[in-house]
Design a protein around this motif. Structure first.
Motif, mmCIF file in Angstrom:
data_model
loop_
_atom_site.group_PDB
_atom_site.id
_atom_site.type_symbol
_atom_site.label_atom_id
_atom_site.label_comp_id
_atom_site.label_asym_id
_atom_site.label_seq_id
_atom_site.Cartn_x
_atom_site.Cartn_y
_atom_site.Cartn_z
ATOM 1 N N ALA A 309 45.982 24.460 43.855
ATOM 2 C CA ALA A 309 45.530 23.009 44.229
ATOM 3 C C ALA A 309 44.234 23.030 44.978
ATOM 4 O O ALA A 309 43.389 21.937 44.874
ATOM 5 N N GLN A 310 43.737 24.151 45.666
ATOM 6 C CA GLN A 310 42.676 24.124 46.289
ATOM 7 C C GLN A 310 41.487 24.640 45.426
ATOM 8 O O GLN A 310 40.336 24.990 45.753
ATOM 9 N N GLY A 311 42.025 24.813 44.205
ATOM 10 C CA GLY A 311 40.934 25.198 43.094
ATOM 11 C C GLY A 311 40.603 26.698 42.919
ATOM 12 O O GLY A 311 39.709 27.156 42.232
ATOM 13 N N HIS A 312 41.552 27.440 43.374
ATOM 14 C CA HIS A 312 41.539 28.986 43.417
ATOM 15 C C HIS A 312 41.604 29.378 42.046
ATOM 16 O O HIS A 312 42.665 28.723 41.256
ATOM 17 N N ARG A 313 41.073 30.430 41.299
ATOM 18 C CA ARG A 313 41.508 31.136 40.347
ATOM 19 C C ARG A 313 42.193 32.548 40.725
ATOM 20 O O ARG A 313 41.619 32.982 41.511
ATOM 21 N N ILE A 314 43.323 32.766 40.098
ATOM 22 C CA ILE A 314 44.202 33.478 40.382
ATOM 23 C C ILE A 314 44.508 34.629 39.193
ATOM 24 O O ILE A 314 44.806 34.135 38.309
ATOM 25 N N ALA A 315 44.491 35.868 39.523
ATOM 26 C CA ALA A 315 44.796 37.003 38.508
ATOM 27 C C ALA A 315 46.056 37.753 39.314
ATOM 28 O O ALA A 315 46.489 37.619 40.359
ATOM 29 N N ALA A 316 46.345 38.832 38.412
ATOM 30 C CA ALA A 316 47.415 39.761 39.035
ATOM 31 C C ALA A 316 46.928 41.120 38.671
ATOM 32 O O ALA A 316 46.293 41.476 37.707
ATOM 33 N N TYR A 317 47.287 42.146 39.600
ATOM 34 C CA TYR A 317 47.159 43.572 39.235
ATOM 35 C C TYR A 317 48.229 44.315 38.868
ATOM 36 O O TYR A 317 49.264 44.313 39.766
ATOM 37 N N GLY A 318 48.512 45.109 38.078
ATOM 38 C CA GLY A 318 49.477 46.005 37.858
ATOM 39 C C GLY A 318 50.698 45.282 36.744
ATOM 40 O O GLY A 318 51.223 44.659 37.074
ATOM 41 N N ALA A 319 50.557 45.666 35.494
ATOM 42 C CA ALA A 319 51.587 45.337 34.563
ATOM 43 C C ALA A 319 52.913 46.176 34.744
ATOM 44 O O ALA A 319 53.425 46.684 33.695
ATOM 45 N N ALA A 320 53.570 46.131 35.859
ATOM 46 C CA ALA A 320 54.507 47.345 36.228
ATOM 47 C C ALA A 320 55.819 46.367 35.788
ATOM 48 O O ALA A 320 55.948 44.917 35.865
ATOM 49 N N ALA A 321 56.968 47.116 35.784
ATOM 50 C CA ALA A 321 58.216 46.463 35.356
ATOM 51 C C ALA A 321 58.581 45.511 36.369
ATOM 52 O O ALA A 321 59.050 44.630 36.163
#
Length: 408
Positions: A309-321
């Motif tokens: 909502a604040q306009g942040h772009r978000i990613a994730a690290y680690g395609a873990a189970a």
């Protein structure tokens, strides 16, 4: 698909459910682009307690051939922390047991040879056993002899008949993966020489519960062990839990030293007494876990939505189970997270189960500079933060979801 009506260890009926994570996809079934349009199988993920032997377990059993054979994406050697951990383990065992060139070591679920190679370098004979094609081939390439198959009681009998009993049997994070729990432990008993030791690592259920590590629950992990449940299990097969070490790896684990002779040390007696006093051997210990899991779900969802909502772009690290359990239970899809990065080249170009987030190489973080990165394998957070120092120096932030969502 079989649903567990009785305990995997003691056979008792009356399992008592205390957590339901819904119907989820297989955590390690990363998808190709072509598979995105195909039906994706999903299975119930419900956790129960056995009042008779205290074993915590999920109620559904996915056939192991669907979980571990072709296209299995997990290669242990991509984690420097795990490599260090394994080398220290081997060095300790060699010193403890006085192993030399006449010794023989077997590892069950040996993956890509990440542990056994340390013995090979010391001139000690080894044999790996692993059903996953890719990791088994990778192990052979680095000089670790590997049987590309499942470990069973029948295989243990065959190896014993060939005179291939072991001084040391390693089993790291495999006991929880086995549907035939008793057959596996009986197989270990057959593989061991009379004076041999099984060195087995398992995630510790007390740490899971105390630190709300619900994302370590997925279909590969059929059981979640306490020392009390393990002591019951081993004794039923003429084996004895004689020593134990608590480890920080994987959010809290136990390293078990199991032998054919009974010589229970102070560390085991102390841990069993602690579990008795804290009621780890009773259902009451697990009753409020579901509420705490729901709290983490709500808090993480709220944090991510506020950032968006604040306009942040978000990613994730680690395609873990564990990441698959987290994103599917919390509902973290493309509306919240743009992509996932992972160092494992076998995962890059694939998509996360259920939510279908694309997986790229870690370099993508510096290329696109998302404002925030959600760490899915939070158990390796320190390693990831160190690797991604450049991203942090440029203003990037990390989010650790467990045991309570926080921004670093």
């Amino acid at each position: 698909m079989p649903s567990q009506a009785c305990c995997r260890a003691c056979g008792s009926r009356g399992l008592q459910s205390f957590l339901d994570l819904g119907v989820t996809p297989l955590a390690d079934r990363l998808l190709t682009e072509a598979q995105l349009s195909q039906h994706e199988p999903t299975y119930p993920l419900e956790v129960a307690f056995c009042p008779s032997c205290t074993l915590v377990q999920i109620l559904e059993t996915v056939p192991p051939e669907e979980l571990f054979c072709e296209d299995y994406p997990y290669f242990s050697s991509f984690s420097p922390a795990l490599l260090r951990h394994s080398k220290e383990n081997v060095d300790d065992i060699i010193a403890r047991r006085g192993l030399d060139g006449s010794s023989f070591v077997i590892e069950l679920a040996s993956n890509d040879g990440y542990l056994l190679k340390n013995y090979v370098e010391r001139g000690i004979s080894v044999l790996g056993i692993d059903p996953a094609d890719g990791p088994a081939k990778a192990a052979e390439k680095i000089g670790v002899p590997t049987l590309n198959t499942f470990f069973t009681l029948e295989l243990a009998e065959q190896l014993k008949s060939e005179g291939r009993q072991a001084d040391v049997v390693h089993g790291n994070n495999v006991l929880a993966h086995v549907a035939d729990t008793n057959g596996f432990v009986e197989g270990v008993a057959r593989l061991l020489k009379d004076d041999g030791v099984a060195v087995i690592e398992v995630p510790y259920v007390k740490d899971l519960i105390d630190h709300c590590e619900f994302d370590t629950i997925y279909h590969e992990h059929l059981c979640y062990f306490s020392a009390t449940a393990l002591d019951h299990l081993f004794r039923s097969h003429g084996l004895y839990l004689n020593d134990v070490k608590r480890l920080q790896i994987h959010g809290g684990s136990l390293r078990l030293f199991v032998e054919k002779r009974e010589d229970v040390g102070a560390a085991v007696r102390s841990l069993l007494e602690t579990e008795r006093l804290e009621k780890v051997d009773q259902l009451d210990y697990y009753r409020d876990f579901s509420k705490r899991v729901e709290h983490v779900k709500d808090a993480l969802s709220r944090l991510l939505r506020d950032l968006k909502a604040q306009g942040h772009r978000i990613a994730a690290y680690g395609a873990a189970a564990k990441g698959s359990t987290l994103i599917n239970y919390v509902g973290i899809g493309p509306d919240l997270v743009d992509f996932v990065v992972d160092r494992n080249i076998h995962k890059q170009g694939r998509y996360m189960p259920g939510q279908h987030l694309p997986i790229y190489a870690p370099e993508r973080l510096l290329e696109s500079m998302p404002d925030d990165v959600l760490i899915l394998p939070w158990n390796f957070a320190d390693e990831i933060l160190e690797q991604q120092a450049a991203y942090r120096e440029r203003g990037g932030r990390f989010i650790v979801p467990i045991p309570e969502p926080k921004v670093l």
